[in-house]
Write an enzyme that holds these catalytic residues in place. Sequence first.
Site, short mmCIF file in Angstrom:
data_model
loop_
_atom_site.label_atom_id
_atom_site.label_comp_id
_atom_site.label_asym_id
_atom_site.label_seq_id
_atom_site.Cartn_x
_atom_site.Cartn_y
_atom_site.Cartn_z
N GLU A 50 -34.62 53.65 21.56
CA GLU A 50 -35.49 54.79 21.23
C GLU A 50 -36.84 54.70 21.93
O GLU A 50 -37.51 55.72 22.09
CB GLU A 50 -35.65 54.92 19.72
CG GLU A 50 -34.40 55.38 18.98
CD GLU A 50 -33.46 54.23 18.63
OE1 GLU A 50 -33.67 53.08 19.10
OE2 GLU A 50 -32.49 54.48 17.87
N PHE A 112 -31.31 52.55 2.27
CA PHE A 112 -30.82 52.01 3.54
C PHE A 112 -31.50 52.73 4.72
O PHE A 112 -31.50 53.95 4.78
CB PHE A 112 -29.30 52.17 3.63
CG PHE A 112 -28.75 51.72 4.95
CD1 PHE A 112 -28.83 50.39 5.34
CD2 PHE A 112 -28.17 52.62 5.82
CE1 PHE A 112 -28.35 49.97 6.57
CE2 PHE A 112 -27.68 52.22 7.05
CZ PHE A 112 -27.77 50.88 7.42
N GLN A 113 -32.08 51.97 5.59
CA GLN A 113 -32.78 52.47 6.78
C GLN A 113 -33.92 53.44 6.43
O GLN A 113 -34.20 54.37 7.18
CB GLN A 113 -31.80 53.11 7.78
CG GLN A 113 -30.84 52.07 8.34
CD GLN A 113 -30.10 52.54 9.56
OE1 GLN A 113 -29.73 53.70 9.68
NE2 GLN A 113 -29.84 51.61 10.48
N LYS A 162 -32.49 63.93 5.14
CA LYS A 162 -31.10 64.27 5.47
C LYS A 162 -30.60 65.45 4.63
O LYS A 162 -29.90 66.33 5.14
CB LYS A 162 -30.21 63.04 5.27
CG LYS A 162 -28.80 63.26 5.79
CD LYS A 162 -28.03 61.95 5.87
CE LYS A 162 -26.62 62.19 6.40
NZ LYS A 162 -25.86 60.94 6.49
N MET A 474 -50.42 40.59 36.47
CA MET A 474 -51.77 40.99 36.09
C MET A 474 -52.38 39.97 35.13
O MET A 474 -53.58 39.68 35.21
CB MET A 474 -51.74 42.39 35.47
CG MET A 474 -53.10 42.95 35.13
SD MET A 474 -54.23 42.92 36.55
CE MET A 474 -54.01 44.56 37.22
#
Length: 567
Positions: A50, A112-113, A162, A474
Amino acid sequence: MMKRTGAQIVWETLVREGVDLVFGYPGGANLPIYDAMLDYPVHHVLGRHEQGVTHMADGYARASKRVGVAMGTSGPGATNMVTGIATAMMDSSPLVCITGQVASKLIGFDAFQETDVTGITLPITKHNYLVKSVQEIGPTLREAFYIARSGRPGPVLVDIAKDAQQASIDWEYDDSPIRLPGYRPDLRPQPKNVQQAAEMINSSKKPVILAGRGVLLSGAMEELRQFAEKIHAPVAITLLGIGVLPASHPLSVGMMGMHGEAWVNNAIQEADLLLAFGMRFDDRVTGNVQSYAPNARKIHIDIDATEINKNVKVDIGLVGNLKDILWQLLPLVEPDDHTPWINYINEMKSESALRDIINLQDNGHLYAAHVINDLWRYTSGNALVVTDVGQHQMWTAQYYPHDRPFSMITSGGLGTMGFGLPAAIGAKLACPDREVWAIVGDGGFQMTQAELATTVQENVKVNIAVMNNGFLGMVRQWQEFFYDRRYAATPMLSPDFVKIADAHGLTGLRVTQRSDVEAAVRAAQEMPGTVLIDFRVEPEDSVYPMVPAGAALHTMIQRPKVNNNVE
Ligand SMILES: Cc1cc2nc3c(=O)[nH]c(=O)nc-3n(C[C@H](O)[C@H](O)[C@H](O)COP(=O)(O)OP(=O)(O)OC[C@H]3O[C@@H](n4cnc5c(N)ncnc54)[C@H](O)[C@@H]3O)c2cc1C
Ligand SMILES: Cc1ncc(C[n+]2csc(CCOP(=O)(O)OP(=O)(O)O)c2C)c(N)n1
Ligand SMILES: [Mg+2]
């Protein structure tokens, strides 16, 4: 009125907003949105992480001047997007990020999640929303697009429960104008302040225009050119402003700041007037603010009122859209040739040439600066260049001059390693007809290397130049200059990048000497798919000049004269 599920409303609203391409990754909490997607004329790009997905949407937004759309599921999907969102926020890139959330009745129970993504992203979004009912989906998404693209652009996150995605209502798209009390993206300066600014400009003998990304966002490239030509003032650019005035324009003097050109920084320090156009005086640009441009009066034009007097105290702040304000100013300013001032800057420029590595003969070492400059030559300066973060990024800014706007995409404010490849994919999808090169370091490339698979699945051709110096270069440079060459955790072992390309069914090439650069670049241009070139560059070269962090802008560490630099 038609019966629509929340998920269908998401897509209908996106289509009405002109979206035909989204970047995303599915999961349990956004499954209804994904299921409905198949019925709408929108192409979905499946990334491999993601973070990559969000950078793709960002690269797309920066190249297309449209809003980029990124999607993820709840919990880990949403938290993986955080770096991409913060990157977009720092560089004012317009995104709408749509995340799935657990069902509304489960929110707050460590479902959950479940993760509080609106809480997490509150400081790194321009605005965010938690949507718990189907009725709110359409209006919220319309607002999200409006906020993302208006005023100072930025990322907006919409987290949709959802059950709201699954519920149905009778619905019709509402296209009435959006009204948000308290949100004023269209402020304009008082005419008397514009007049005062013009008087200050007309009395200046040593002006410098500081042009930033706001010029691009405002679409004020033509106005900038006319303004600079009328008052004959040198134009210095920020990293994110590269291309706002053609690099070949006689008034374009180059980049300012920590790794800016010495003559530009010296000119800023000696100027009697700074005209800041759509730039925010980042600390990489000013060095120590106490000693910044001590003799200069300062005029700052910015669309975001909070930027005025934030980092640098100014004499006049003009809040509004740069393009409009330049139109107001143009008839009020008087032509002046400022010849002694321009000549003085040009003299400083010729002195610096002695230290420019570009003037070093091929001595058997492969320098990243030479590779990048060769790339510029063999692409006729016309490529859309996307960089990662590190030394190669600075060398790209210095040695790949751009004559066109919207041709250099880079993470400036957050400095996000891993940005380069996914942002290049987004940029190529925005501009399929342009030659796109991702210039990345060996370290940063490995952070989002998985997106190579996305280029294959999506059949997107981006060429990748890995500036492989075997170091987190760097950081190694800072260790060399400021930590007594104690190279803690900066030597980096990498996989064989040619084989990595091969494992994806892509072409990988390796270049170890300058005489082979051209053939490799030409091959990459001719082959149909993504080509990766592993440039084995000098491991311990440094980016010059360098203003040490917190030091005065004119106290630069300079490259030793290149004649003495041959090893
Ligand atoms: C390793 C590294 C080194 C760096 N070194 C340098 C360096 O040497 N030199 C350098 O310049 N940068 C450097 N940077 C980048 C630096 O950190 C900043 O990102 C950059 O200077 C910001 O440029 P900006 O102010 O033009 O753009 P932004 O940060 O995008 O700011 C744009 C400004 O324009 C305004 N704006 C937006 N739209 C409009 C509009 N329509 N009208 C008017 N105003 C508008 C915004 O409100 C904002 O204030 C470096 C970054 C990294 C990672
Ligand atoms: C995500 C992230 N982690 C750490 C850093 C700090 N950092 C800035 S530049 C750099 C080194 C980058 O190395 P590489 O990608 O090999 O590029 P090089 O500098 O060698 O060109 C690091 C670690 C960062 N900018 N971003
Ligand atoms: Mg490196």
